[in-house]
Design a protein around this motif. Sequence first.
Motif, PDB file in Angstrom:
ATOM      1  N   TYR A 163       0.784  -1.101  -0.049  1.00  0.00           N
ATOM      2  CA  TYR A 163      -0.097  -0.071   0.123  1.00  0.00           C
ATOM      3  C   TYR A 163       0.894   1.215  -0.102  1.00  0.00           C
ATOM      4  N   SER A 166       2.781   1.697  -3.364  1.00  0.00           N
ATOM      5  CA  SER A 166       1.943   1.919  -4.493  1.00  0.00           C
ATOM      6  C   SER A 166       1.919   3.701  -4.572  1.00  0.00           C
ATOM      7  N   LEU A 183      -2.814   1.345 -10.954  1.00  0.00           N
ATOM      8  CA  LEU A 183      -3.623   1.067  -9.808  1.00  0.00           C
ATOM      9  C   LEU A 183      -4.901  -0.026  -9.981  1.00  0.00           C
ATOM     10  N   GLY A 187      -9.325  -0.357  -6.160  1.00  0.00           N
ATOM     11  CA  GLY A 187      -8.387  -0.194  -5.130  1.00  0.00           C
ATOM     12  C   GLY A 187      -8.096   1.427  -4.729  1.00  0.00           C
ATOM     13  N   ASN A 188      -8.636   2.220  -5.544  1.00  0.00           N
ATOM     14  CA  ASN A 188      -8.112   3.656  -5.667  1.00  0.00           C
ATOM     15  C   ASN A 188      -9.277   4.368  -5.113  1.00  0.00           C
ATOM     16  N   ASP A 195      -8.537   0.428   0.751  1.00  0.00           N
ATOM     17  CA  ASP A 195      -7.572   0.460  -0.411  1.00  0.00           C
ATOM     18  C   ASP A 195      -6.471  -0.637   0.163  1.00  0.00           C
ATOM     19  N   ARG A 200      -4.191  -1.579  -3.482  1.00  0.00           N
ATOM     20  CA  ARG A 200      -3.997  -0.473  -4.286  1.00  0.00           C
ATOM     21  C   ARG A 200      -3.443  -0.550  -5.802  1.00  0.00           C
ATOM     22  N   GLU A 201      -2.148  -1.196  -5.615  1.00  0.00           N
ATOM     23  CA  GLU A 201      -1.209  -1.356  -6.874  1.00  0.00           C
ATOM     24  C   GLU A 201      -1.812  -2.620  -7.638  1.00  0.00           C
TER      25      GLU A 201
END
Length: 437
Positions: A163, A166, A183, A187-188, A195, A200-201
């Motif tokens: 996280y 990212s 991303l 998750g953004n 997230d 996120r990534e």
Amino acid sequence: MQSKLNPKTTEFEFGGTIGAIGISVGLPILTILLNQMIRPDYFIEGFFTNFNFADVWNGIKPISYYLTKADLWTYYLIWYIVLAVFDIILPGRKMQGVELRDGTKLNYKINGVAVSAALILVLAFRYQLTDGDLPELQYLYENQVDLCIITILFSVMLSTYCYVASFIPLWGKNGNNTNEKILALGGNSGNPIYDWFIGRELNPRIGPIDLKMYSELRPGMLLWFLINLSCLHHNYLETAKINDALVLINCLQGFYIFDGVLNEEGVLTMMDITTDGFGFMLAFGDLTLVPFTYSLQARYLSVSPIELGTYRVSFIVTVMALGFWVFRAANQQKSDFRQGKLAHLKSIQTKRGTKLLCDGWWGKSQHMNYFGDWIISLSWCLTTWTQTPLTYYYSAYFMSLLLHRQQRDEQKCRGKYGKDWEEYEKKVPYKIVPYVY
């Protein structure tokens, strides 16, 4: 971050932040409890009549103990890192993943055969060196609950690292920001808890290691194999006998595990890799849930062994073979169709230029492979026969997982194909189980 490449997430899964917190706390506790209920020094024979939460939780130490238990951390980190080194140095073929939103494709090394062979050779070497004693397997068996907690903590740390990382931009050789990280669309949101949980990534990497794909196929899957083996090993040391139920669950699940590892290229098109970010949800699922709950049948049989006999063994093998046939044949048919090998099969031409297969296995249900996979899960639970409902947790959990994946996929396809998807649903109305659901 909000851009054309990485639009802001506006739709939440699992009940949003509250659901993410509930799952992040509840599932680890459930995993620990399941392992506690069948640990050798406290085994619940009458599950429904003798269950007591306080007694089951007895033996779990304060969090400070697990954070500072050097031997547990040493063994697990060696396991995780050595497998990563194997992944890097052992030979394999190069493959590209699906095209990403920026038009690029990531490179992957496919070397499951080499990694599996290396693990088997190490085990064989240790077997010869220790005259069959294999103290590592006995340590794994005796410390399973503690190691389970270590993997939970490691999953928290790994997902926290992903996280934070990212937000660190990609840098070129001259120190200039050259690319925006891709991303996960889900998750953004800008909510750090959600997230962190979802991921996120999309494809976090450390050097050549893709953390998401590596965690999905190596440390968790192969640890599941070793836990099963440790149960068989322990039972033999205790009884000097070979138990047919324990041998059977080791063979059935071992076949499934190595089939997945040896055919790892199939993972490149799965939703986990193509769509989901790598957060606590996947890290915990890969590193803890898989090895420490999918092995419950072997764990149970190591403390309450049963003899199945020829007829029951034959029946269970038949169920497994049926599930695997459906699973593999359906997946192979879809793969062949995508490669243009089965042009005679009926399909729907979509406005996007792609085709929706609605014939053969895929004319029976929209996710025929899920149905085969679930039958496989049932065969594993049957190795404990009717002795306990506890080991049937896996089949129930797996069905709920497949239902959730089917619903996510359906939502995605409705938005992607529009009226073409409506036509497809009319031709193939059943979601997973033909004529039932």
